[in-house]
Design a protein around this motif. Sequence first.
Motif, PDB file in Angstrom:
ATOM      1  N   UNK A 107     -39.282 -11.711  20.429  1.00  0.00           N
ATOM      2  CA  UNK A 107     -38.595 -12.704  21.275  1.00  0.00           C
ATOM      3  C   UNK A 107     -38.679 -12.411  22.771  1.00  0.00           C
ATOM      4  N   UNK A 108     -38.788 -11.131  23.159  1.00  0.00           N
ATOM      5  CA  UNK A 108     -38.915 -10.838  24.586  1.00  0.00           C
ATOM      6  C   UNK A 108     -40.244 -11.379  25.116  1.00  0.00           C
ATOM      7  N   UNK A 109     -41.306 -11.260  24.333  1.00  0.00           N
ATOM      8  CA  UNK A 109     -42.587 -11.821  24.744  1.00  0.00           C
ATOM      9  C   UNK A 109     -42.547 -13.332  24.831  1.00  0.00           C
ATOM     10  N   UNK A 110     -41.869 -13.967  23.871  1.00  0.00           N
ATOM     11  CA  UNK A 110     -41.740 -15.422  23.912  1.00  0.00           C
ATOM     12  C   UNK A 110     -40.926 -15.860  25.131  1.00  0.00           C
ATOM     13  N   UNK A 111     -39.875 -15.112  25.436  1.00  0.00           N
ATOM     14  CA  UNK A 111     -39.080 -15.427  26.615  1.00  0.00           C
ATOM     15  C   UNK A 111     -39.879 -15.269  27.893  1.00  0.00           C
ATOM     16  N   UNK A 112     -40.729 -14.215  27.941  1.00  0.00           N
ATOM     17  CA  UNK A 112     -41.566 -14.007  29.126  1.00  0.00           C
ATOM     18  C   UNK A 112     -42.559 -15.143  29.297  1.00  0.00           C
ATOM     19  N   UNK A 113     -43.130 -15.623  28.188  1.00  0.00           N
ATOM     20  CA  UNK A 113     -44.059 -16.741  28.277  1.00  0.00           C
ATOM     21  C   UNK A 113     -43.357 -18.002  28.786  1.00  0.00           C
ATOM     22  N   UNK A 114     -42.155 -18.271  28.258  1.00  0.00           N
ATOM     23  CA  UNK A 114     -41.390 -19.429  28.722  1.00  0.00           C
ATOM     24  C   UNK A 114     -41.012 -19.282  30.186  1.00  0.00           C
ATOM     25  N   UNK A 115     -40.654 -18.068  30.581  1.00  0.00           N
ATOM     26  CA  UNK A 115     -40.289 -17.831  31.976  1.00  0.00           C
ATOM     27  C   UNK A 115     -41.452 -18.024  32.916  1.00  0.00           C
ATOM     28  N   UNK A 116     -42.652 -17.664  32.471  1.00  0.00           N
ATOM     29  CA  UNK A 116     -43.826 -17.839  33.339  1.00  0.00           C
ATOM     30  C   UNK A 116     -44.112 -19.317  33.581  1.00  0.00           C
ATOM     31  N   UNK A 117     -43.876 -20.149  32.561  1.00  0.00           N
ATOM     32  CA  UNK A 117     -44.056 -21.603  32.734  1.00  0.00           C
ATOM     33  C   UNK A 117     -43.047 -22.131  33.750  1.00  0.00           C
ATOM     34  N   UNK A 118     -41.805 -21.671  33.643  1.00  0.00           N
ATOM     35  CA  UNK A 118     -40.758 -22.086  34.586  1.00  0.00           C
ATOM     36  C   UNK A 118     -41.099 -21.668  36.011  1.00  0.00           C
ATOM     37  N   UNK A 119     -41.554 -20.429  36.164  1.00  0.00           N
ATOM     38  CA  UNK A 119     -41.895 -19.925  37.500  1.00  0.00           C
ATOM     39  C   UNK A 119     -43.081 -20.687  38.063  1.00  0.00           C
ATOM     40  N   UNK A 120     -44.064 -20.986  37.225  1.00  0.00           N
ATOM     41  CA  UNK A 120     -45.244 -21.711  37.687  1.00  0.00           C
ATOM     42  C   UNK A 120     -44.877 -23.060  38.296  1.00  0.00           C
ATOM     43  N   UNK A 121     -43.842 -23.697  37.770  1.00  0.00           N
ATOM     44  CA  UNK A 121     -43.443 -25.019  38.242  1.00  0.00           C
ATOM     45  C   UNK A 121     -42.481 -24.975  39.426  1.00  0.00           C
ATOM     46  N   UNK A 122     -41.890 -23.826  39.684  1.00  0.00           N
ATOM     47  CA  UNK A 122     -40.865 -23.766  40.737  1.00  0.00           C
ATOM     48  C   UNK A 122     -41.187 -22.802  41.871  1.00  0.00           C
ATOM     49  N   UNK A 123     -42.240 -21.993  41.731  1.00  0.00           N
ATOM     50  CA  UNK A 123     -42.456 -20.892  42.670  1.00  0.00           C
ATOM     51  C   UNK A 123     -42.714 -21.371  44.098  1.00  0.00           C
ATOM     52  N   UNK A 124     -43.291 -22.565  44.246  1.00  0.00           N
ATOM     53  CA  UNK A 124     -43.560 -23.094  45.582  1.00  0.00           C
ATOM     54  C   UNK A 124     -42.434 -23.984  46.099  1.00  0.00           C
ATOM     55  N   UNK A 125     -41.379 -24.156  45.312  1.00  0.00           N
ATOM     56  CA  UNK A 125     -40.294 -25.049  45.687  1.00  0.00           C
ATOM     57  C   UNK A 125     -38.960 -24.323  45.877  1.00  0.00           C
ATOM     58  N   UNK A 126     -38.807 -23.182  45.246  1.00  0.00           N
ATOM     59  CA  UNK A 126     -37.537 -22.460  45.256  1.00  0.00           C
ATOM     60  C   UNK A 126     -37.715 -21.165  46.040  1.00  0.00           C
ATOM     61  N   UNK A 127     -36.671 -20.774  46.758  1.00  0.00           N
ATOM     62  CA  UNK A 127     -36.718 -19.548  47.553  1.00  0.00           C
ATOM     63  C   UNK A 127     -36.996 -18.344  46.667  1.00  0.00           C
ATOM     64  N   UNK A 128     -37.872 -17.420  47.113  1.00  0.00           N
ATOM     65  CA  UNK A 128     -38.171 -16.236  46.306  1.00  0.00           C
ATOM     66  C   UNK A 128     -36.911 -15.460  45.914  1.00  0.00           C
ATOM     67  N   UNK A 129     -35.984 -15.340  46.856  1.00  0.00           N
ATOM     68  CA  UNK A 129     -34.771 -14.581  46.558  1.00  0.00           C
ATOM     69  C   UNK A 129     -33.984 -15.232  45.426  1.00  0.00           C
ATOM     70  N   UNK A 130     -33.947 -16.571  45.408  1.00  0.00           N
ATOM     71  CA  UNK A 130     -33.230 -17.268  44.350  1.00  0.00           C
ATOM     72  C   UNK A 130     -33.844 -16.977  42.984  1.00  0.00           C
ATOM     73  N   UNK A 131     -35.178 -17.041  42.918  1.00  0.00           N
ATOM     74  CA  UNK A 131     -35.855 -16.763  41.655  1.00  0.00           C
ATOM     75  C   UNK A 131     -35.627 -15.327  41.198  1.00  0.00           C
ATOM     76  N   UNK A 132     -35.792 -14.387  42.119  1.00  0.00           N
ATOM     77  CA  UNK A 132     -35.696 -12.969  41.747  1.00  0.00           C
ATOM     78  C   UNK A 132     -34.270 -12.604  41.361  1.00  0.00           C
ATOM     79  N   UNK A 133     -33.293 -13.030  42.139  1.00  0.00           N
ATOM     80  CA  UNK A 133     -31.895 -12.707  41.827  1.00  0.00           C
ATOM     81  C   UNK A 133     -31.486 -13.346  40.503  1.00  0.00           C
ATOM     82  N   UNK A 134     -31.931 -14.573  40.260  1.00  0.00           N
ATOM     83  CA  UNK A 134     -31.655 -15.218  38.972  1.00  0.00           C
ATOM     84  C   UNK A 134     -32.290 -14.442  37.825  1.00  0.00           C
ATOM     85  N   UNK A 135     -33.518 -13.998  38.045  1.00  0.00           N
ATOM     86  CA  UNK A 135     -34.191 -13.203  37.020  1.00  0.00           C
ATOM     87  C   UNK A 135     -33.462 -11.910  36.720  1.00  0.00           C
TER      88      UNK A 135
END
Length: 481
Positions: A330-358
């Motif tokens: 499940x950790x690998x599945x979660x990482x795959x899902x997280x990468x899709x989320x990051x791919x769609x938001x990385x250019x729109x959301x502040x880096x600090x917001x993404x990292x702190x949320x992570x």
Amino acid sequence: MSEESQESPGAPTEENDSAPPPTPPDRIDKNLLRIAFILVLGTFMATVDATIVSVGIDTLSADFGASVTEIQWVSTAYLLAVVTAVPASGWLADRFGGRRTWLAAIGVFLLGSLLCALAWSATSLIVFRVIQGLGGGLLPATGQALLARVAGPGRTGRVISVVAVVPLLSPVLGPLVGGSILSAASWPWLFLVNLPIGAVAVLLARRYVPDVPPSTRRTPFDLRGAALLSPGLAVLVYGLTEVSHDRNLPAVVGITAGLTMLIAFTVHGLRTSRTPLVDPRLFTRPPFGAAALALLVLGASVFGTMFLLPLYFQTGRGLSAWEAGLLLAPQGLGAAAGSVLVNRTIDKVAPRTLVVTGIALIVAGTIPFTQLGHEPPDFVIAAALAVRGVGMAMIGAPVMNIVYSRIEPEHLPRASGALNLLNTVGGSVGTAALAVVLQNRLTARGPDISWAFADTFWWVLGFCLLAAAGATRLPRTHVRK
């Protein structure tokens, strides 16, 4: 990077008015995805090989007539070689070019893999694992730098978010792949499996990966720095490993010598008039310092947890290696899902917001493991691992995007080497430190094995909080292209 190098292949020229409009410079096209896939094959092999042997320790011990302690050096030698090789990746890419260095690293890795499969004793296998680790240590850093150079600042974040999931999946996939191989074949296939994958990667890279030229500024190799940094890191990790084995004298000597050499390297790096192997001043420049701290602690958390959990599942719950691997999936599945989320938001959301949320998600996913003494059910463990996986995917790619998007193309190899070095050191030092903590808690708790593991996970939680402190210094706004 020049504007021409960011245009997609086949973009129309001014003379061809009837041609279709050019591909936008920030679009992830098929060519870039193909290059990313090719380069990530090298990272996949190198990172999976760090854990694939773990399930074969008993088999290797029986076949070679060696003790488990001796066979553990099959894994430790690879780790030390990786730590030794990473610092030189930046200079090699500058001197010989990114693609050429990457191909050479693949060659060394495959040679080491073949020799490992032909090993006739525990000692020969350990020596050949060092060769394999030297090649494997160069692959992630040179691959990431080369990909960032090809992608350009406008596309780096999203393409890195795709490939950065591989190191997160590897600690999960390693035991699964190793268990599958050993259930159907003999132990040499743990290493022979790399040969066809590596051969395909080489053929594809020679055809599709562009030949990025070496740096025009030829700097001499920092021989003194290499003599201090790489051995210093390896000796420090060795010393920490000896602590977990209750060998006090080698541990004290290793830790003291390692720290002394690292301090000496830092002084050398600050005083030298030449370009150091890794410039200590990089870590004082925002946002590199905060990004480095986040990756350092992330490495400790990811690889430390992947050291603790399989051990707990097999000793505390009596699961087989295959069953333990499935519970980690499940950790690998979660990482795959997280990468899709990051791919769609990385250019729109502040880096600090993404990292702190992570980091917050990793904290939430770690808390259940501090209660292992109560024997939480499997679905709770699976859910916690999935949450951790999503959180981990939200840290690595944004942090690397911050650095890669704000640094000149000619400096990418050295920056990539520094970031990968910190992630590797965080993983190796964090794992060794957690092994020491676990050993102490097992001694203190006696038969309460589950509570000893639970106590150790409080340290993992502490690592996460330390990373959160560093993440608050990351940029509030997303990177402007």
